[in-house]
Design an enzyme around this catalytic site. Structure first.
Site, mmCIF file in Angstrom:
data_model
loop_
_atom_site.group_PDB
_atom_site.id
_atom_site.type_symbol
_atom_site.label_atom_id
_atom_site.label_comp_id
_atom_site.label_asym_id
_atom_site.label_seq_id
_atom_site.Cartn_x
_atom_site.Cartn_y
_atom_site.Cartn_z
ATOM 1 N N SER A 1 7.422 5.468 -3.359
ATOM 2 C CA SER A 1 6.703 4.212 -3.589
ATOM 3 C C SER A 1 6.910 3.716 -5.017
ATOM 4 C CB SER A 1 5.205 4.465 -3.377
ATOM 5 O OG SER A 1 4.468 3.406 -3.902
ATOM 6 N N HIS B 1 -3.805 3.951 -1.662
ATOM 7 C CA HIS B 1 -3.760 2.624 -2.302
ATOM 8 C C HIS B 1 -3.541 1.560 -1.238
ATOM 9 C CE1 HIS B 1 -2.625 -0.769 -4.682
ATOM 10 N NE2 HIS B 1 -1.341 -0.683 -4.388
ATOM 11 N N GLU C 1 4.846 2.589 -6.749
ATOM 12 C CA GLU C 1 3.637 2.928 -7.511
ATOM 13 C C GLU C 1 3.548 4.420 -7.820
ATOM 14 O OE1 GLU C 1 1.871 0.878 -8.962
ATOM 15 O OE2 GLU C 1 2.031 -1.007 -7.845
ATOM 16 N N GLY D 1 0.830 -1.196 0.000
ATOM 17 C CA GLY D 1 0.000 0.000 0.000
ATOM 18 C C GLY D 1 0.868 1.251 0.000
HETATM 19 P P1 13P Z 1 5.704 0.334 -2.143
HETATM 20 O O1 13P Z 1 6.253 -0.165 -0.844
HETATM 21 O O2 13P Z 1 6.752 0.537 -3.179
HETATM 22 O O3 13P Z 1 4.804 1.537 -1.938
HETATM 23 O O4 13P Z 1 4.815 -0.791 -2.804
HETATM 24 C C1 13P Z 1 3.808 -1.415 -2.150
HETATM 25 C C2 13P Z 1 2.662 -1.707 -3.032
HETATM 26 O O5 13P Z 1 1.567 -1.707 -2.532
HETATM 27 C C3 13P Z 1 2.783 -1.968 -4.452
HETATM 28 O O6 13P Z 1 1.524 -2.011 -5.052
#
Ligand code: 13P
Length: 201
Positions: free
Chosen positions: A75, A96, A77, A30
């Site tokens: 992230s 997310h 994302e 997330g």
């Molecule tokens: P991150 O730790 O890079 O935010 O990724 C986690 C994630 O939910 C990918 O969809």
């Protein structure tokens, strides 16, 4: 650092920790972001446990992923976040999650039908499921935009999770909570009988 950014970082971390305790987040999965003016966003760092996250871990970057403040990487994302901000300027925060009941719907590529008045009030009705794209690619964001441009307050990301949007962090967070609640209630209802959608009442 401006006061506003300081306060946003503090609130992002606080919400991350609460959401982790609520079970909306597991491990490091997330992420969330807040859009700042001039094509910049504050976004959670990649692969850091929520119970270890501090305000200075939040990354400020532009919509090309260039880090402007913070020692961590954004992230994985960030491209999804950037595509939604580009296409939907009314959304100023994104949330997310991989919250389990909602993600189960995403895994079977099913929207969550509108069965509760809260879905109408907070989410704009049914929660659509966006087409699959490899996590981390801009296509995740582009597919989500297709759903969000039809007025949804959140959508599912096929085989992945949930993306909730808002005019601010509080609204995006509330929507992410309602998505998981709707998914859980729909799941229980479907075990008891055939759920009745609110348009049939
Ligand atoms: P991150 O730790 O890079 O935010 O990724 C986690 C994630 O939910 C990918 O969809």
């Amino acid at each position: 650092m401006e006061m506003k950014e300081k306060e946003l970082r503090r609130r992002m971390v606080e919400i991350c920790r609460e959401s982790f305790r609520q079970g909306l987040f597991t491990g490091t999965s997330g992420n969330l972001s807040v859009y700042l003016e001039a094509g910049e966003m504050l976004i959670t760092p990649t692969s850091l446990r929520y119970d270890q996250m501090e305000p200075e871990d939040i990354v400020r970057c532009d919509l090309e992923g260039k880090v402007l403040a913070g020692a961590r990487q954004p992230s994985s994302e960030w491209r999804m976040h950037a595509e939604v901000y580009r296409a939907c300027p009314q959304h100023k925060a994104l949330f997310h999650t991989h919250s389990p009941y909602a993600t189960a719907f995403a895994v079977v590529h099913r929207s969550i039908p509108a069965v509760l008045i809260e879905m109408q009030l907070f989410l704009g009705g049914e929660i659509p499921c966006a087409a699959y794209a490899t996590p981390g690619t801009r296509e995740v964001g582009l597919h989500a935009v297709t759903c969000l441009q039809e007025g949804a307050g959140a959508c599912l990301l096929a085989n992945h999770g949930v993306l909730a949007v808002g005019e601010d962090l509080e609204q995006a967070r509330l929507r992410a909570e309602y998505v998981e609640d709707a998914a859980r209630i729909y799941h229980y209802a479907a075990a008891l009988g055939e759920p009745v959608t609110i348009d049939r009442l």
